[in-house]
Design a protein around this motif. Structure first.
Motif, PDB file in Angstrom:
ATOM      1  N   TRP A 111       1.053  -1.076   0.142  1.00 46.74           N
ATOM      2  CA  TRP A 111      -0.020  -0.132   0.084  1.00 46.74           C
ATOM      3  C   TRP A 111       0.850   1.212   0.047  1.00 46.74           C
ATOM      4  CZ3 TRP A 111      -4.505   1.814  -1.521  1.00 46.74           C
ATOM      5  CH2 TRP A 111      -4.825   3.015  -1.078  1.00 46.74           C
ATOM      6  N   GLU A 112       1.773   1.408   0.927  1.00 50.01           N
ATOM      7  CA  GLU A 112       2.651   2.487   0.836  1.00 50.01           C
ATOM      8  C   GLU A 112       3.934   2.115  -0.163  1.00 50.01           C
ATOM      9  OE1 GLU A 112       3.435   4.424   4.516  1.00 50.01           O
ATOM     10  OE2 GLU A 112       1.453   3.927   5.246  1.00 50.01           O
ATOM     11  N   ASP A 113       3.829   1.099  -0.676  1.00 52.03           N
ATOM     12  CA  ASP A 113       4.979   0.926  -1.678  1.00 52.03           C
ATOM     13  C   ASP A 113       6.488   1.115  -1.137  1.00 52.03           C
ATOM     14  OD1 ASP A 113       5.394   0.054  -4.261  1.00 52.03           O
ATOM     15  OD2 ASP A 113       5.165   2.023  -5.035  1.00 52.03           O
ATOM     16  N   LEU A 114       6.866   0.734   0.019  1.00 50.68           N
ATOM     17  CA  LEU A 114       8.079   0.903   0.645  1.00 50.68           C
ATOM     18  C   LEU A 114       8.981  -0.300   0.167  1.00 50.68           C
ATOM     19  CD1 LEU A 114       7.387   2.081   4.341  1.00 50.68           C
ATOM     20  CD2 LEU A 114       7.768   3.375   2.251  1.00 50.68           C
ATOM     21  N   SER A 115      10.170  -0.251   0.015  1.00 50.17           N
ATOM     22  CA  SER A 115      11.121  -1.232  -0.209  1.00 50.17           C
ATOM     23  C   SER A 115      11.170  -2.387   1.052  1.00 50.17           C
ATOM     24  CB  SER A 115      12.461  -0.772  -0.227  1.00 50.17           C
ATOM     25  OG  SER A 115      13.010  -0.283   0.840  1.00 50.17           O
ATOM     26  N   VAL A 116      11.571  -3.534   0.582  1.00 52.55           N
ATOM     27  CA  VAL A 116      11.942  -4.452   1.659  1.00 52.55           C
ATOM     28  C   VAL A 116      12.762  -3.848   2.808  1.00 52.55           C
ATOM     29  CG1 VAL A 116      12.939  -6.732   2.041  1.00 52.55           C
ATOM     30  CG2 VAL A 116      11.510  -6.440   0.188  1.00 52.55           C
ATOM     31  N   GLU A 117      13.956  -3.571   2.294  1.00 55.30           N
ATOM     32  CA  GLU A 117      14.929  -2.708   3.043  1.00 55.30           C
ATOM     33  C   GLU A 117      13.996  -1.655   4.255  1.00 55.30           C
ATOM     34  OE1 GLU A 117      18.089  -0.695   1.331  1.00 55.30           O
ATOM     35  OE2 GLU A 117      19.113  -0.445   3.084  1.00 55.30           O
TER      36      GLU A 117
END
Lengths: 168, 246
Positions: free
Chosen positions: A122-128
């Motif tokens: 949803w927030e499209d953040l990276s795995v890291e």
């Protein structure tokens, strides 16, 4: 200092709706999501002097929202609602059949898995970044994301997936 | 929904959110005011805690100087809570009703959540409160709360009906529903193992009991399982004392 206060006001006003939507996905309940966002933003206001830059505030707000949500699932009953009450409270403009089904399915996932799904997809953040925010290893995030997405699809009734295909 | 992306999970989440907007009234000023209240309360807590420490030292000093061994105080209390240390009828009653579960004490947990959940209302039932249960070096807790209907405006009245069976909707683990002559009782388990009993009282309100493994931050090591068994939870939920006046 007044300029900093102004930036904080802008941040709070500007991020409230976005935080609410993430909170709504996490909780599945508007009132609880409102409470979660309010708690988060109050903590941000209380702690912002320790944060030197605005992007630190952004990360702090996300982390606080997630941690508050996850710990609320270990807390007092006031934070919990019987699942049966969640999907049937219709609100204009929100509750499509597919939306209701997804929220019901989300509510059956473990809290941390829900948090990973919201941050990654949803927030499209990276795995890291997700791993850093949730204090998890990157492999754990990947595994939660894969399992959560699979579980979400498995929990959804067939009709909901048909609805999704039709909408596409 | 014409704006489907190539990420199906995001699309599903998007459908779940829809056009949801926060229903919270008040602007950012309300949040800043809430933060100010928390700051004031923290300061008051520090001052109150210091005053309580000073008072405790004053009380202990004569006993220490007289050489008499003071009885060990094991009660979990919060110094600045304002609750009087009067004989606790609820604790005495619960200890009698729940033999063998562990040491029951009334406690106060600060869940640190300002906002609607922070509203402090007068206790309505004789057994209301949060109670820690200590056994074998671990501490769980259960909470009892009596709620009158009408506190959640906008909630569909059908959810308050004793005939509403949340177990039928699925999604709640270990769910049991029991129709009673004066309402109903639903018991279910949350993700973290917490047992919840919800007793609906026809046309009046409900009793909610949360039976939790603990709160590590506030109470120390958690129990492996909630302190009350399902039968004990049911017993307390149906206890007539629940509805007695405090």
């Amino acid at each position: 200092m007044a300029q900093d206060e102004g930036a904080l006001h802008d941040f709070v006003a500007g991020r409230r709706t976005a935080l609410f939507r993430s909170a709504f996905l996490l909780c599945g309940d508007r009132d609880e999501a409102d409470d979660l966002v309010q708690t988060t933003l109050v903590k941000v206001i209380l702690g912002w002097r320790r944060l030197e830059r605005l992007d630190n505030i952004e990360a702090y707000a996300r982390r606080t929202l997630m941690n508050t949500f996850i710990s609320s699932r270990r807390r007092f009953w006031r934070r919990e609602r019987p699942f049966g009450e969640l999907p049937e409270q219709a609100h204009p403009g929100v509750d499509s059949d597919l939306g209701l089904s997804v929220r019901a399915a989300l509510s059956r996932l473990p809290a941390k898995q829900r948090a990973v799904l919201v941050l990654r997809y949803w927030e499209d953040l990276s795995v890291e970044t997700t791993a850093e925010l949730l204090g998890m290893r990157q492999n754990t995030v990947k595994s939660h994301a894969a399992r959560g997405a699979a579980a979400l699809r498995a929990l959804l009734p067939t009709e909901a997936l048909v609805l999704q295909k039709e909408a596409a | 929904m014409n704006d489907m992306t190539d990420n199906p999970v995001r699309d599903l989440l998007g459908a779940a959110v829809g056009t949801a907007e926060s229903g919270a009234h008040g602007g950012t000023e309300e949040l800043f005011a809430a933060a100010s209240r928390v700051r004031r309360r923290r300061r008051a807590g520090v001052i109150g805690g210091a005053a309580a420490l000073a008072a405790g030292a004053t009380l202990l000093a004569p006993q220490l100087s007289g050489g008499a061994a003071a009885p060990r105080q094991t009660t979990t209390t919060v110094a600045s809570s304002g609750r009087q240390a009067a004989p606790d009828r609820a604790v005495a009653h619960l200890r009698k009703q729940l033999p063998g579960v562990g040491r029951i004490e009334r406690t106060l947990l600060d869940f640190g959540a300002p906002g609607k959940n922070e509203i402090i209302k007068p206790e309505q039932g004789a057994l209301e409160g949060i109670f820690s249960v200590s056994k074998g070096g671990r501490t769980g807790y259960f909470s009892i709360d009596l709620r009158e209907y009408g506190v959640e405006p906008g909630k569909d009245p059908k959810f308050n009906s004793p005939d509403y069976n949340a177990c039928e909707t699925g999604g709640t683990a270990d769910c049991s529903y029991e129709r009673l002559s004066d309402g109903s009782l639903t018991i279910y388990r949350l993700d973290d193992g917490t047992l919840v009993a919800q007793r609906r009282l026809s046309g009046r309100g409900d009793v909610l009991i949360n039976d939790s493994r603990g709160n590590r931050a506030a109470l120390g090591p958690e129990m492996a399982a909630p302190p009350l068994s399902r039968d004990q939870l049911r017993k307390i939920a149906l206890d007539p004392e629940e509805l007695a006046k405090p």
